[in-house]
Design an enzyme around this catalytic site. Structure first.
Site, mmCIF file in Angstrom:
data_model
loop_
_atom_site.group_PDB
_atom_site.id
_atom_site.type_symbol
_atom_site.label_atom_id
_atom_site.label_comp_id
_atom_site.label_asym_id
_atom_site.label_seq_id
_atom_site.Cartn_x
_atom_site.Cartn_y
_atom_site.Cartn_z
ATOM 1 N N TYR A 120 0.798 -1.225 0.000
ATOM 2 C CA TYR A 120 0.000 0.000 0.000
ATOM 3 C C TYR A 120 0.832 1.278 0.000
ATOM 4 O O TYR A 120 0.808 2.046 -0.955
ATOM 5 C CB TYR A 120 -0.958 -0.003 1.207
ATOM 6 C CG TYR A 120 -1.855 -1.218 1.215
ATOM 7 C CD1 TYR A 120 -2.805 -1.411 0.221
ATOM 8 C CD2 TYR A 120 -1.725 -2.203 2.200
ATOM 9 C CE1 TYR A 120 -3.602 -2.536 0.205
ATOM 10 C CE2 TYR A 120 -2.520 -3.336 2.191
ATOM 11 C CZ TYR A 120 -3.461 -3.494 1.188
ATOM 12 O OH TYR A 120 -4.241 -4.616 1.171
ATOM 13 N N HIS A 356 -7.489 1.324 1.563
ATOM 14 C CA HIS A 356 -7.225 -0.066 1.920
ATOM 15 C C HIS A 356 -6.102 -0.284 2.930
ATOM 16 O O HIS A 356 -6.022 -1.340 3.556
ATOM 17 C CB HIS A 356 -6.886 -0.831 0.634
ATOM 18 C CG HIS A 356 -7.220 -2.277 0.664
ATOM 19 N ND1 HIS A 356 -7.307 -3.012 1.825
ATOM 20 C CD2 HIS A 356 -7.494 -3.142 -0.328
ATOM 21 C CE1 HIS A 356 -7.616 -4.264 1.527
ATOM 22 N NE2 HIS A 356 -7.735 -4.360 0.229
ATOM 23 N N SER A 566 -11.778 -12.065 -4.746
ATOM 24 C CA SER A 566 -12.048 -12.101 -3.319
ATOM 25 C C SER A 566 -13.523 -12.335 -3.074
ATOM 26 O O SER A 566 -14.369 -11.906 -3.849
ATOM 27 C CB SER A 566 -11.630 -10.781 -2.675
ATOM 28 O OG SER A 566 -11.626 -10.923 -1.282
#
Length: 638
Positions: A120, A356, A566
């Protein structure tokens, strides 16, 4: 351009996927798969086990096995030689493994900090589309601003009700197979915000400061407001009070020609980092930015989107959650660095987008279910209306340089939003009921449908990423379930063969079983991907030359996830969505309900080989063919 810093999306609430019969799957607000006990959330944190470092030889044996369906025999032979060299006793592999084991003994979790950075904070791609997932909720019945305000007021009250559990540490602890799960991520999503840096971003959590924030930010027509959501005695505002405050915000922001300052946050991280430093040189701007960053969460009151056919409606909503629709619409009505942004459109569209870095999907799905359930059972209690002060508007001084940065961000957002191809599939033939009736894991079953659809479309299989929760361990994030296997390849090849259905069902069963076994391995900290990442990052940290195994084409193939997938199992009939991980790939997120499946598929229009709608049709056909296969075989046995 696209590397590990991209959106490794992990949005699982169905942790076990019914593998190994330990527990039943859950998709509910209070999940069945995970036992929930109402004790203090921090009670078990100190006693959670540490994430293990898997045995070196085990990881590389599994690595070679995973590569078999992806590489030619010649390529495999080359990689086998590199693995053999890497595993020489006393060699580079042994040295890095020992260093990793030392790191594991000295840290609460050897992976978490590295993962946060590499997946990230080091990524320089925009967070919108490339990293931040969206959640599209079912269409609401309101079609005007009063309905929008009422819905937003109830939603805010619902999130504050969730916050009460966080503040009092009474959030129910989740258990898996009798073992408590790490609850840390739930404490990272409120009052937190990402901050751009020149080479690496940071995340600041203001909830842990001396004075916890008591305000949210509301943005309407690109204008930001501070809305205090607590009375002076510490009690939360009632729905009526929040509604009245939102009315004031609305009436103070009727002009729609304001500069969309929030669109700056959608830029490439280096570009935004420079624009950010330039923006906060001004004292007023700095104070306004700080107020947004410190807020508990943000509510975006969106303008109505262009009319669209009912068939395309849900796909358009998903896109709106991810990027706002472009600079002409709502992309400037955001602060993409904010961890939680709830979106309520005047036309009944609603959902959220979340940054996220601080957390995976489970806390977000739990929050969504909690808020939806709260709004459903909430009775509006009329309360005496004490006059409340006008929510202050956040002021921004737009210098010529800031104006130039905004224009650049608008152009880039329009390119980005036009490039994202979003297709939401409402598969109504059946839901998780059918695979369960045939004693198959619904998650494994859907993953095999994705493998079949991809194989039919491209005549080959590909590296597939499915996220697995590591919350059995202290500060655990995720690892990767490798859904593409020798068993899945055998199954999809058989489906294109006119052989008897009995053989195909046998191969489907084997493929689902292999998927369940890999899932079990992953959630117990024995998958390969994070271990490989750890060894690679350890080599970088020790400033040694990069081991050849990580320079090998096979490693690049393994890490090039054409399918990034996912499961986001929610009680709410919603769908989570996220962008592809690679330029020529798909992002696929699915919510298997009892009698239908919501699936969001994304691709990039700039890639000629990918097409979200075509892949969606392929997935529907695969699911139908797999059901027919099960029924034909069941009938043949009778």
């Amino acid at each position: 351009m696209y590397g590990i810093g991209l959106c490794h999306i992990e949005c699982r609430t169905n942790y076990l996927l019914e593998m190994s019969g330990l527990v039943k799957p859950y998709h509910l607000v209070k999940p069945v798969a995970v036992t929930i006990l109402p004790e203090r959330s921090s009670h078990h944190q100190d006693n959670l086990p540490k994430l293990p470092v898997p045995p070196l030889r085990q990881t590389f044996e599994r690595y070679l096995l995973m590569l078999e369906p992806l590489l030619s025999e010649e390529e495999l032979d080359h990689t086998r030689k590199l693995v053999k060299e890497f595993l020489i006793p006393g060699g580079v592999g042994d040295r890095l493994q020992r260093s990793l084991e030392r790191r594991a003994s000295n840290k609460g979790n050897w992976l978490t900090e590295w993962w946060m950075q590499s997946a990230y904070l080091d990524s320089r791609m925009p967070v919108a589309v490339y990293s931040s997932p969206g959640v599209a909720l079912p269409r609401m019945t309101f079609q005007d601003r009063q309905g929008q305000m009422r819905f937003a007021a109830k939603l805010i009250a619902g999130v504050l009700d969730f916050k009460k559990m966080i503040d009092s540490e009474t959030l129910p602890i989740e258990y898996l197979g009798g073992k408590p799960l790490c609850m840390d991520q739930y404490y990272q999503i409120l009052s937190s915000c990402r901050i751009p840096g020149p080479k690496r971003d940071t995340v600041v959590n203001h909830a842990v400061g001396k004075v916890a924030p008591t305000h949210i930010t509301v943005v309407h027509n690109f204008q930001f407001f501070v809305l205090d959501v607590y009375n002076s005695d510490g009690s939360p505002l009632t729905v009526d009070q929040i509604y009245m405050q939102l009315e004031k915000v609305w009436n103070s922001s009727l002009q729609s020609n304001k500069e969309p300052i929030g669109i700056l946050t959608s830029q490439h991280r280096n570009t935004w980092g420079k624009a950010y430093n330039n923006l906060i040189k001004d004292k007023t701007n700095k104070e306004s930015v700080r107020a947004i960053q410190k807020s508990i969460f943000t509510v975006c009151l969106d303008a109505p989107m262009p009319q669209m056919s009912e068939q395309r409606y849900q796909s358009r909503v998903a896109a709106q959650m991810l990027h706002g629709g472009g600079s002409r619409w709502n992309s400037g009505n955001r602060w993409f660095d904010k961890t939680l942004q709830f979106i309520v459109g005047e036309d009944g569209t609603c959902g959220l987008v979340y940054e996220h870095a601080p957390a995976e999907g489970p806390p977000i799905v739990f929050l969504v279910d909690h808020v939806v359930e709260y709004m459903r059972r909430m009775e509006v209690v009329r309360t005496p209306m004490t006059p409340l002060p006008m929510p202050p508007k956040l002021r921004f001084n737009i210098t010529p340089e800031v104006k130039k940065d905004i224009e650049s961000a608008k152009q880039n957002m329009n390119i980005m939003s036009h490039d994202l191809d979003v297709n939401v599939v409402f598969f109504s033939d059946y839901g998780r009921n059918v695979p369960r009736a045939h004693k198959l894991s619904p998650d494994a079953f859907i993953q095999m449908a994705l493998q079949l659809a991809y194989f039919r479309m491209y005549k080959m299989c590909c590296s597939t990423y499915e996220s697995a929760s590591l919350r059995m361990f202290a500060l655990g994030r995720t690892d990767t379930i490798r859904s593409c296997s020798n068993e899945s390849l055998n199954f999809v090849q058989a489906m294109e063969d006119p052989a008897k259905p009995v053989k195909k069902v046998f191969l489907l069963d084997k493929a689902c079983q292999a998927h369940r076994e890999y899932t079990h391995m992953a959630i117990h900290g024995q998958a390969i991907d994070r271990h490989l990442l750890g060894l690679k990052l350890q080599a970088i940290e020790e400033l040694t030359s990069m081991p050849e195994i990580f320079m090998d084409t096979a490693y690049a193939v393994a890490e090039h996830f054409n399918l990034s997938t996912s499961q986001a199992g929610a009680k709410t009939d919603c769908v989570m969505c996220f962008g592809p991980m690679v330029p020529d790939g798909y992002g696929v997120c699915y919510n298997p309900m009892a009698d239908h499946i919501n699936i969001a598929i994304t691709a990039f229009n700039s890639c000629e080989e990918t097409h979200a709608a075509n892949f969606g049709r392929g997935v529907k056909k695969a699911l139908r063919d797999m059901r027919s296969l099960l029924e034909e075989t069941a009938n043949a046995k009778q």
